[in-house]
Design a protein around this motif. Structure first.
Motif, short mmCIF file in Angstrom:
data_model
loop_
_atom_site.label_atom_id
_atom_site.label_comp_id
_atom_site.label_asym_id
_atom_site.label_seq_id
_atom_site.Cartn_x
_atom_site.Cartn_y
_atom_site.Cartn_z
N ARG A 167 -55.73 -182.73 53.41
CA ARG A 167 -55.58 -182.52 55.08
C ARG A 167 -57.00 -181.34 55.48
N LEU B 141 -39.72 -181.74 55.73
CA LEU B 141 -40.90 -182.54 55.65
C LEU B 141 -40.52 -183.88 54.33
N ARG B 142 -39.89 -183.66 53.09
CA ARG B 142 -39.35 -184.63 52.64
C ARG B 142 -38.32 -185.77 52.91
N GLY C 26 -40.48 -188.29 54.58
CA GLY C 26 -41.05 -189.03 54.48
C GLY C 26 -42.80 -188.15 53.74
N LEU C 27 -42.92 -187.29 53.98
CA LEU C 27 -43.95 -186.30 53.82
C LEU C 27 -43.64 -186.01 53.25
N ARG D 43 -49.06 -182.62 49.35
CA ARG D 43 -49.37 -182.90 50.18
C ARG D 43 -50.31 -181.95 51.46
N PHE D 44 -48.99 -181.88 51.70
CA PHE D 44 -48.85 -180.95 53.14
C PHE D 44 -49.35 -179.68 52.85
#
Ligand code: ADP
Ligand code: MG
Lengths: 253, 258
Positions: free
Chosen positions: B38, B130-131, B134-135, B139-140
């Protein structure tokens, strides 16, 4: 009931954190296209059931099925895919506090689809509108009241049009008017999405307004389950005590 | 028996910690390899942590350069080797104190902030959210912070090196009448370009330590606001110990074989 009418299922689930057993041989069917309400005392493990259904935690033993898929022993990559069918509306919304309400609600779309920004903006406005929120797109989560936050959380949960929405205590701690509003919202959203919902609630009035099925959790297992009217008129002493709020009965106070 | 039990539990906890960090590193590398980055978030983080740490890094290294100069000039002039002061200051700054002090300052300021931010996201269920969407929290949240530190810590170290040498030069002149030309030519003799590069390699390793420890402590936060406090403190303590330890090992590997 035939298999196709069951959307999700806990099958003989046992879950413990260390020595502490939360769920013990717990089984529960979630009927497709219906609203199932789960009731039970605080700390009974209701939120834990939602987290199992969302694949956030794994049971110590037993299985969790959602739309025919076993969530246990599934690699994270596959779970990520399966979670797109399910949304969890957290008890305290759990919006990211570094993003605005609009960015929060649009996040799953921005991350998982290639939709252009204007299109996302349009869908987000629509989702916020459908939970009765307007003019909050650019507000930050800490600028909203508890009830507004919860509804923004619903908007985020439904923005991807999931097949199963899990609501964790959507009405707890809110005034009667907002409680009614949220109950209406859940009913309306279920109709709009044409999907399945599981709602945890303590509010008997709203439970009997929205539930198709009611399940009661006590000491780690479902001790009563059935269509709304069956539960309302149940002679089960646990259910009776819970519905009347009496201090006398099998549930220790 | 008791002692043995304690020792066993301690070992298991340590191995668990190690396993946790290693899997965090693994997932971050996977994210980087797949170029799931990101960029906007990385930029914001770099900007904030770089600018936020600049003043305190400059001040600590200025005074450090000054004090090394003060101590060495006093001795050197006594022995008639005042012309070596520039070398002494530059040598210690570029090879040891620049990278180390910058890393320690950034661990205290940024590592703690990372642990606190992610820790409070854990206790308010934002990480679960977030999980649930599906994030990947790695990564985030982890990857942008890792990249930001990996970019900014070497940069801050360069500033630290420069300001500490300038401070040393100033004190050498004011206190021991060593003129800047002498100071600089001595510095040039003592330190080569490769010393600077090796110092920056250290900074890069320290950046990874601060990022991974801070994120790991944050992500493994348990137990409400008190848990966030514990995560913050241990992030700083653990990364500072690791920084000192790896600094010794890297000095040995990078400089020790001359
Ligand atoms: N991650 C966890 N670690 C340890 N205990 C937990 C964890 N999550 C929940 N619990 C415990 O499980 C029990 C049930 O929690 P929960 O499902 O949140 O109850 P509720 O029915 O109020 O939603 C509680 O006693 C809680 O302390
Ligand atoms: Mg709960």
């Amino acid at each position: 009931m035939d298999a196709s009418s069951i959307y999700a299922r806990l099958d003989d689930v046992t879950l413990s954190f260390g020595e502490h057993v939360i769920l013990k041989n717990c089984s529960l069917d979630i009927v497709r296209g219906a609203i199932t309400c789960i009731v039970g005392l605080s700390g009974a493990g209701k939120s834990t059931i939602l987290r199992l259904l969302d694949g956030l935690i794994e049971p110590s033993s037993g299985h969790v099925y959602v739309d025919g898929h076993d969530l246990c022993h599934t690699p994270e990559r596959k779970l990520v895919e399966l979670r797109q069918k399910t949304s969890l509306a957290f008890q305290f919304a759990a919006l990211l506090d570094s993003l605005t309400i609009g960015e929060n609600v649009g996040l799953p779309l921005r991350e998982h689809t290639a939709l252009p920004d204007e299109k996302i903006r349009h869908i987000v406005d629509d989702a916020l509108e459908s939970v009765g929120l307007r003019h909050v797109y650019d507000s930050l989560p800490n600028e909203l009241s508890g009830g507004m936050l919860k509804r923004a959380g619903f908007a985020r949960a439904i923005v991807t049009r999931p097949e199963l929405v899990l609501y964790d205590e959507p009405t707890t701690g809110l005034d009667p008017i907002v409680t009614n509003l949220i109950t209406d919202t859940i009913l309306r959203l279920r109709q709009k999405l044409d999907g399945t919902a599981v709602v945890i609630s303590h509010d008997l009035h709203s439970i009997f307004r929205m539930a198709d099925y009611v399940a009661m959790l006590f000491e780690g297992a479902i001790i009563a389950y059935g269509p709304r009217e069956e539960i309302r008129t149940s002679t089960n002493p646990f259910v009776q005590q819970f519905l009347t709020g009496s201090e006398v009965g099998p549930i220790p106070v | 028996m008791r002692v043995l039990e304690r020792f066993g539990a301690g070992t298991i906890a340590f191995l668990e910690y190690l396993g946790g960090i290693v899997s965090l590193i693994g997932e971050s590398i996977r994210s980087l390899v797949h170029a799931q980055i990101r960029y906007a978030e990385t930029f914001t983080q770099s900007y904030e942590l770089g600018l936020g740490s600049l003043l305190i890094v400059l001040l600590t290294s200025l005074f450090t350069g000054m004090v090394i100069s003060l101590e060495s000039a006093q001795q050197a002039v006594q022995f008639g080797i005042g012309s070596l002061v520039g070398g002494a200051v530059t040598y210690t700054s570029v090879r040891e104190l620049g990278p180390m002090l910058t890393a320690v300052v950034v661990a205290g300021r940024v590592g703690s902030a990372i642990a606190a931010e992610i820790g409070s996201m854990v206790v308010t269920e934002q990480i679960d959210a977030l999980r649930s969407m599906g994030l990947s929290p790695v990564r985030f949240l982890v990857v942008p912070r890792l990249l930001a530190l990996a970019i900014m810590l070497p940069l801050l170290t360069i500033f630290a090196d420069i300001i500490s040498i300038v401070g040393g030069m100033w004190i050498a002149q004011a206190y021991a009448h060593i003129n800047p030309e002498t100071f600089i030519s001595s510095a040039r003799q003592a330190v080569g370009f490769e010393d600077v590069v090796k110092g920056l390699v250290k900074a890069l390793v320290f950046a990874c330590i601060i990022a991974f420890v801070g994120c790991y402590q944050g992500l493994s936060t348990r137990g409400g606001a008190a848990g966030v406090g514990r995560a913050t403190t241990s992030a700083v303590v653990i990364s500072i110990i690791l920084i000192f330890g790896t600094n010794f090992i890297m000095s040995y590997l990078l400089f020790g074989t001359h």
